[in-house]
Design an enzyme around this catalytic site. Structure first.
Site, PDB file in Angstrom:
ATOM      1  N   PHE A  11      58.812 -43.202  95.399  1.00 16.92           N
ATOM      2  CA  PHE A  11      58.614 -43.366  96.847  1.00 16.92           C
ATOM      3  C   PHE A  11      57.393 -44.258  97.133  1.00 16.92           C
ATOM      4  O   PHE A  11      57.523 -45.373  97.646  1.00 16.92           O
ATOM      5  CB  PHE A  11      58.491 -41.968  97.461  1.00 16.92           C
ATOM      6  N   TYR A 145      50.240 -29.621  87.856  1.00 11.33           N
ATOM      7  CA  TYR A 145      49.956 -30.849  88.606  1.00 11.33           C
ATOM      8  C   TYR A 145      48.454 -30.968  88.864  1.00 11.33           C
ATOM      9  O   TYR A 145      47.832 -31.989  88.552  1.00 11.33           O
ATOM     10  CB  TYR A 145      50.728 -30.819  89.920  1.00 11.33           C
TER      11      TYR A 145
END
Ligand code: UDP
Length: 341
Positions: A11, A145
Site C-alpha cells: 500500500f 511487530y
C-alpha cells in the site's frame, strides 16, 4: 537519483514508488508479495525508470548497479497480518533490516527505515513525541511487530554509529488511502468495505480508543522529504487530528450514505487506548505537515473502493470469515487472549 523501495508492492510502498518516478527518479522495487499485490505496481511498468525484483529481503536484498537511497518499508503492517505471520514479521524487521542496511552501506546510499507508532506500544504519555520510549509488552501477540521494529530502529542507529551509514528513522502513524486491501483488517479499510457492502461495522472494544489518521499522499510526501534529507530522526510522521474509532465509523457511514449498523466485538490484546503524534520535529526538520483532512481523505478512499465492487464484496466476506474464525486474527480470543505466554 536511483532509489530501492523494499515492500514497494504494498500500500504505502507502491505510492512511494509512484511519487519518486513522477519526480524523475529511478526506482527499484523489491517485494515478495506476501501482503503487497502485483496490481499495485502494474501501472508503474510503463515508466522505463521502474524495475522490479521479486525477493524476500529477509533472505536477500541485492540490487545491481548504482543506488543512492534505500527506503525500507517491507513488513506486514496490519495487525491481522502480523498475527498471522509472526515469524516472518520478526524476520523482516531483524534479518531483513540488516540485509537492507548492508545494501545501503555497500552502495554508500541513504537509508530510510519505515518504523511505526507501535514502538510506543500502549502509550502512557499522550500525545507521543519522539523522546518517549514507549510501553511495549515484549511477549504479547503484537510484540512480533512492535519489537521487530524497535530492533530495526536499534540496528539502524548502530549502523549509523558504527559504519557511518546515512540512516534516517521515521515512525509512521496510522495511514489510509487508495490501494489498501479491502480484507486488510485495518480499521479504515474494514469500515469502508463493510459500509459499502451493507455489513455491520465491527467496532472492537467500546470504540472509545483513539487513532490519528493520515492520508497516504501526505505521508508519502514526508517519506520523500526524509529521503532527500540527512536527518537521522527518529521523526514521527502522521496527522495529529485524533478521532475515536466510533467517530471514524460515523464519518464512514456519513460519507458512504450506508445504513449499516455498529456491531461490538472484543478488543484485541494490547490494543493501544490512545494514539496521536507530536509532529513538530518533522515540521521543523523536514518542513513537512499533512494537508488532507479526514473527511476529504476518506471521500477519496471511498471513491477508490466503490470503483471495485467485486474486490469489496470479496473483502467483506473475508473479514466476516476472519471474525467468525474465533477472532483469532485479532488476538482477541483463544490462547492469544492473554498478554503473556
Ligand atoms: N478496529 C476496530 N474494528 C476493526 C478493525 C480495527 O474497531 O474492524 C480498531 C482496533 O481495535 C484499533 C483501531 O481500530 O483500536 C485501529 O486498528 P488498526 O488495525 O487499523 O490499526 P492499529 O492502530 O491497531 O495498528
Amino acid at each position: 537519483m536511483r532509489v530501492a523501495v523494499t515492500g514497494g508492492g504494498g500500500f504505502l510502498g507502491s505510492h512511494l514508488c509512484e511519487a519518486l518516478l513522477r519526480r524523475g527518479n529511478s526506482v527499484v522495487c523489491l517485494d515478495n508479495f506476501s501482503t503487497g499485490k502485483p496490481e499495485n505496481i502494474a501501472h508503474l511498468k510503463a515508466y522505463p525508470a521502474f524495475e522490479f525484483i521479486h525477493t524476500d529481503v529477509s533472505t536477500a536484498a541485492d540490487v545491481p548497479g548504482r543506488l543512492d537511497a534505500v527506503a525500507h518499508l517491507a513488513s506486514p503492517a496490519s495487525p491481522p497480518d502480523y498475527l498471522r505471520w509472526p515469524l516472518e514479521t520478526l524476520a523482516v524487521g531483524s534479518r531483513g533490516t540488516e540485509n537492507c542496511l548492508r545494501l545501503a552501506r555497500r552502495h554508500g546510499a541513504r537509508f530510510v527505515l519505515a518504523s511505526t507508532s507501535e514502538v510506543y506500544g500502549d502509550p502512557l504519555v499522550h500525545p507521543q513525541d519522539e523522546g518517549y520510549w514507549g510501553n511495549v509488552n515484549p511477549v504479547g501477540p503484537r510484540s512480533v511487530y512492535d519489537e521487530s521494529k524497535r530492533f530495526a530502529e536499534a540496528l539502524s542507529a548502530a549502523y549509523r554509529r558504527t559504519h557511518g551509514v546515512n540512516v534516517g528513522i521515521l515512525r509512521i502513524f496510522n495511514t489510509y488511502g487508495p490501494r489498501m486491501r479491502p480484507q486488510d483488517g485495518r480499521v479504515v479499510s474494514s469500515f469502508i468495505t463493510q459500509a459499502l457492502s451493507g455489513e455491520p461495522l465491527t467496532i472492537y472494544g467500546d470504540g472509545k480508543q483513539t487513532r490519528s489518521f493520515c492520508f497516504v499522499d501526505d505521508l508519502v510526501r514526508g517519506i520523500v522529504a526524509m529521503l532527500d534529507s540527512p536527518e537521522g530522526g527518529p521523526l514521527n510522521l502522521g496527522n495529529p487530528a485524533e478521532r475515536t474509532v466510533t467517530e471514524l465509523a460515523e464519518l464512514v457511514l456519513g460519507i458512504t450514505g450506508s445504513t449499516s449498523e455498529l456491531q461490538y466485538h472484543p478488543l484485541p490484546v494490547d490494543d493501544p487506548a490512545r494514539r496521536r503524534p507530536v509532529i513538530t520535529r518533522a515540521q521543523d526538520r523536514l518542513g513537512w505537515y499533512p494537508d488532507v483532512g479526514i473527511e476529504e481523505g476518506l471521500r477519496r478512499t471511498v471513491e477508490w473502493f466503490a470503483a471495485r465492487p467485486r474486490d469489496v464484496a470479496a473483502g467483506a466476506a473475508a473479514i466476516r470469515g476472519g471474525q467468525e474464525d474465533g477472532a483469532r486474527a485479532v488476538g482477541a480470543a483463544g490462547p492469544a487472549a492473554e498478554s503473556g505466554l
